[in-house]
Structures are given as C-alpha cells and as structure tokens.
Design a protein around this motif. Structure first.
Motif, PDB file in Angstrom:
ATOM      1  N   THR A  42      80.352  71.256  -3.629  1.00  0.00           N
ATOM      2  CA  THR A  42      81.577  70.325  -3.066  1.00  0.00           C
ATOM      3  C   THR A  42      81.335  70.293  -1.802  1.00  0.00           C
ATOM      4  O   THR A  42      81.807  68.982  -1.684  1.00  0.00           O
ATOM      5  N   MET A  69      88.768  71.488   1.572  1.00  0.00           N
ATOM      6  CA  MET A  69      89.401  72.326   1.631  1.00  0.00           C
ATOM      7  C   MET A  69      89.311  73.036  -0.404  1.00  0.00           C
ATOM      8  O   MET A  69      89.471  75.039  -0.180  1.00  0.00           O
ATOM      9  N   ALA A  70      88.834  72.980  -1.137  1.00  0.00           N
ATOM     10  CA  ALA A  70      88.323  73.172  -2.179  1.00  0.00           C
ATOM     11  C   ALA A  70      87.076  74.210  -2.024  1.00  0.00           C
ATOM     12  O   ALA A  70      86.943  75.228  -2.561  1.00  0.00           O
ATOM     13  N   GLY A  71      86.291  73.712  -1.128  1.00  0.00           N
ATOM     14  CA  GLY A  71      84.907  74.046  -1.027  1.00  0.00           C
ATOM     15  C   GLY A  71      85.322  75.343   0.392  1.00  0.00           C
ATOM     16  O   GLY A  71      84.589  76.559  -0.347  1.00  0.00           O
ATOM     17  N   LEU A 102      80.324  76.424  -7.000  1.00  0.00           N
ATOM     18  CA  LEU A 102      80.203  75.103  -6.504  1.00  0.00           C
ATOM     19  C   LEU A 102      81.179  74.950  -5.171  1.00  0.00           C
ATOM     20  O   LEU A 102      81.481  73.840  -4.869  1.00  0.00           O
ATOM     21  N   PHE A 131      90.393  66.713   0.422  1.00  0.00           N
ATOM     22  CA  PHE A 131      90.527  67.564  -0.861  1.00  0.00           C
ATOM     23  C   PHE A 131      89.217  68.870  -0.926  1.00  0.00           C
ATOM     24  O   PHE A 131      89.369  69.756  -1.719  1.00  0.00           O
ATOM     25  N   LEU A 132      88.147  67.818  -1.131  1.00  0.00           N
ATOM     26  CA  LEU A 132      87.087  68.739  -1.752  1.00  0.00           C
ATOM     27  C   LEU A 132      86.724  69.885  -0.682  1.00  0.00           C
ATOM     28  O   LEU A 132      85.993  70.917  -1.012  1.00  0.00           O
ATOM     29  N   SER A 160      81.501  80.514  -7.723  1.00  0.00           N
ATOM     30  CA  SER A 160      82.279  80.483  -7.197  1.00  0.00           C
ATOM     31  C   SER A 160      80.662  79.581  -6.050  1.00  0.00           C
ATOM     32  O   SER A 160      81.074  78.963  -5.097  1.00  0.00           O
ATOM     33  N   GLY A 199      87.696  77.208  -0.106  1.00  0.00           N
ATOM     34  CA  GLY A 199      88.573  78.120  -1.105  1.00  0.00           C
ATOM     35  C   GLY A 199      87.645  79.064  -2.152  1.00  0.00           C
ATOM     36  O   GLY A 199      87.747  80.423  -1.701  1.00  0.00           O
ATOM     37  N   PHE A 200      86.353  78.322  -2.098  1.00  0.00           N
ATOM     38  CA  PHE A 200      85.458  79.146  -2.829  1.00  0.00           C
ATOM     39  C   PHE A 200      85.064  80.061  -1.975  1.00  0.00           C
ATOM     40  O   PHE A 200      83.875  81.196  -2.031  1.00  0.00           O
TER      41      PHE A 200
END
Length: 454
Positions: A394, A353-355, A390, A350-351, A387, A357-358
């Motif tokens: 992440t 994918m989040a990273g 993060l 999940f992290l 951004s 994304g940023f």
C-alpha cells in the motif's frame, strides 16, 4: 540487434538495487548466525542511509563542477565495487571481531556499506546514461530494476528459511550448597536451525554473478550508438542530475525494505514530452510532501529496523516469508500503479492511513516481543506475514502515485520529492537505531525457550 540491446538494458537495470534487496531477503538467515542477531536489521537500515553520501557527492559535483565526473567511468567504478563487495561478502560475511568486549560482524557491516553505496549511487548515474540510448530501451531498463527486487526474493524462497526445530540440550553445571559442590545435568529446550537448501555463500556468489552480468551488460551498452540528437538542454550535466531525480521515486527501501521501489512512475521514457502541468494549491502540495516524508520514514527507516522483532517470535519461517513476500510486493505494487494509476489525494490519504495501520500493527507486535498476540497460533504467523506484505504494497503505491502527481507539475517538484524521501528515511533510521541498539526497547528470546503466558 534491438533484442540484444533490450536484453543488455534489462540486465544492466538489475544491478541497480540488486545488492541491497539481496541483503534484506537474506537477513532471516543472517540473524541466526551473526552476533548482532535480532538487532541486525537496524544496523543495515542506518548503514543504507549513511551510503546516501554517494549520490549526494555525484549530485554536488555535477552541480558545481559540471563535466569533471565522467559518467561512464563513474558507472564502471560503481559496478566494479559492487562485484568485489559481493564476492568478498560471500567469504567474509560470518567473520567477527571483538570491539569493547563484544563480538561484532565488522566485515559484514563494512561490505554492506559499500554495497549500499553502489546501489544508492546508481540512482544518479544509471538513468542519465540510459538517456543516451533510444527511448524504448529505458522502459526495458526499468523492467530490469523491477527484477532487481524480484530475483533475489525468488532465490531466497528457493533457498528456504532454514526450518527450525526445538531440541532438548543438556548442560553440565556445578551447584554449590554450603561447602559442598555437586555436578549436575540440566536440560533446556533450544532452537536448532536445519540447513537451508543452499548456503549463504552460494547466495552471495549468485549475487556476485548477477552484478558481474550487469558490468558486462554495461560494457556492451557503451558500444551501442548514442542518440546524439537529444536536445543540448537534456545533455547538460546539471539537467541530467535533475532528470535522475525522476528515478529517485523508485528507490525507496527494502527493502528494504530501505530504500527501493524498483519501478518507474514515468512510463513514457525520458525522451518523451512531459505531461501537461497540473495546478495544485499550496495546501495540497504540502499534504503530498508530508505524505512522502511520512511514508519514507516508515518504509525505509522505522519498520525495517524492527522486522526481526515483529516476525521472529512467530518462528523463523514467518520471518523468512515476511521478508521475501514483502520484497516481492514492492515491484507488484509498481505494476498495479502502472495499470491502475490514480491522482486522487483522498485515495492516497486513505491508503496512507491503511498502510500506517498495518505498520502500527507490526510495530505493536515488535514492542510485545518476545510474547506477542497469538504467539502460539498459526494465525499469528499468517497475520504478521500478511500485514508486512500489505504494509509494503500500500505505501509503495502511495509513493509511486505521489511521483506521478509531482511529475505532472514540474521537475523541481521531483527534486523536492527526492529530498524529502531521503530526509524521511534518514529521520526514521536515526530514530530507531538508539531505541533498538542503545535503550533496548525491543526484546529478543530463543523461540523454543519462550515461557509466554497462555
């Protein structure tokens, strides 16, 4: 005496990635002066990857000719080169040479290679030396490593960004109409940078002083009593090299952004027992290694190469804050990982994918340069800075947690961690360098003369 040794170990640790971290946080000022301008980060990224020849050489020598390289002598040479390179960079950073009709900052790029060589080689030399001292000093050494990223960022914040302003500049031009030439004056808005609180010369002199402090700390540490009761297995050079790969987990970038998370995933110290081995299926191990390769490519190669293009369209201050605060987010993420560790692969995914994304947002803004979203709004600048922070935080956490998981499996798993981390970083840098410098995919422009659609 113990307090003094802790202080020496901490000071020694600050020299591990100080130079590269210092370069990254100073880039926002350098791009306004050096001829490479917005392309400068991509040059630095590829140079850092080339400097991995240093740890590769040391590792191969210790593997095939054990005992030939004297550890103390190698560290003396490495840190001395760092001191001299920082000192020369203080006076030569803005010297340029003409190659193939174009001006290039050759002196800066060459000295950047030597600074990167010093920091990359510290990965396989500093920690093995610390294993000769009492285990409690290794923790202090890792604190010093964290400061190697934090201190340059704080100095850069104090230096200021060299706030820019738009000035109406006049030019005399000759306009030819038919057989008549008329001299005319035109006015054009251009960006003018106010001087920072102290110069780049002073900044690199401060880096020189810190590298010199690292050298002196190492000199006095060599006078400390060694822990000779360590097992022979730990002291064999080939195994010391394997132990040093534990530390590669903390050497991810830039720092930048290339290369470096300045925290340790082993909080017990090398003298302690390894955690009980944890069994993971081949599918899960493959997933972890793919995450390592992907995250390393993003954080050490792909995104650092275009940070200038994603930040400078919002102004010089936005770039300065993005570079310094994301550099500070790296050790902060390591501290979070220390107190809130997790072995959950779902959380890591999940992290990641989040990273990613940023990172995708940062890349999209770079592609849209020089007219990105919200270019005329303060919200645009705030979002791009957040951004970048993060993105770094992440993905740094993901890398540290991957190291914790693999350490609980075996030391050979950590070796593969180091290999795939460097492979991912190299692939990312090799991908971005031609896109930025040869094909010109990313566009730059003077902030004040931009004519972007409303």
């Amino acid at each position: 005496m113990a307090l003094l040794t802790h202080l020496l170990a901490c000071t020694f640790g600050t020299g591990s990635w100080l130079a590269v971290n210092g370069l990254w946080v100073e880039v926002p000022l350098l791009v306004t002066v050096l001829p490479e301008q917005w392309d400068l980060p991509s040059y630095i990224t590829i140079i850092i990857q080339m400097a991995n020849v240093g740890p590769l050489f040391v590792t191969l020598m210790n593997r095939f000719r054990p005992g030939l390289l004297k550890e103390v002598a190698v560290i003396y040479m490495v840190v001395s080169v760092g001191v001299m390179a920082c000192l020369l960079l203080s006076f030569l950073w803005n010297h340029t040479s003409v190659i193939a009709g174009k001006s290039h900052s050759i002196a800066f790029l060459i000295l950047t290679f030597f600074l990167s060589l010093v920091d990359c080689t510290s990965s396989v030399t500093f920690l093995p030396f610390m294993m000769q001292l009492q285990p409690q000093y290794t923790t202090t050494f890792f604190i010093g490593e964290g400061l190697s990223g934090l201190i340059p960022a704080l100095i850069a914040l104090g230096q200021g960004s060299g706030i820019s302003s738009c000035a109406n500049v006049s030019y005399e031009v000759n306009i030819t109409t038919g057989n008549e030439t008329v001299e005319s004056t035109i006015f054009q808005l251009e960006t003018q940078y106010l001087p920072p609180n102290f110069s780049t010369l002073v900044f690199f002199l401060l880096m020189t002083a810190m590298m010199l402090a690292c050298l002196l700390a190492f000199f006095f540490l060599t006078r400390q009593p060694k822990v000779w009761e360590l097992s022979q297995q730990q002291l064999f050079p080939s195994n010391i090299v394997l132990n040093s790969f534990d530390h590669i987990l903390d050497e991810a970038a830039n720092s930048q952004l290339n290369s470096s998370c300045s925290c340790s995933k082993d909080h017990k110290g090398p003298g302690d027992m390894l955690p009980e081995k944890v069994s993971y299926s081949l599918t899960k191990l493959t997933f972890i290694y793919l995450l390592i390769t992907w995250v390393s490519a993003l954080t050490n190669g792909v995104l650092p190469s275009v940070q200038s293009y994603s930040c400078l369209p919002y102004g010089h201050t936005a770039y300065h804050l993005a570079a310094t605060l994301s550099s500070m987010a790296n050790p902060l993420a390591c501290v979070v990982a220390m107190f809130l560790p997790s072995r959950s692969l779902s959380l890591m995914g999940f992290l990641t994918m989040a990273g990613t994304g940023f990172g995708a947002y940062n890349m999209a803004i770079a592609v849209m340069s020089p007219c990105p979203l919200l270019q005329q709004s303060q919200w645009g600048a705030a979002i791009i800075v957040l951004s970048w922070v993060l993105f770094t935080g992440t993905l740094t956490y993901v890398k540290v947690m991957a190291g914790v998981i693999l350490r609980s499996r075996s030391r050979s798993a950590l070796v593969w961690y180091g290999v795939l981390e460097q492979l991912g970083s190299l692939l990312g840098a090799l991908l971005m360098f031609p896109l930025v410098n040869i094909y010109g995919l990313f566009k730059s422009a003077d902030y004040c003369s931009l004519q972007c659609p409303a």
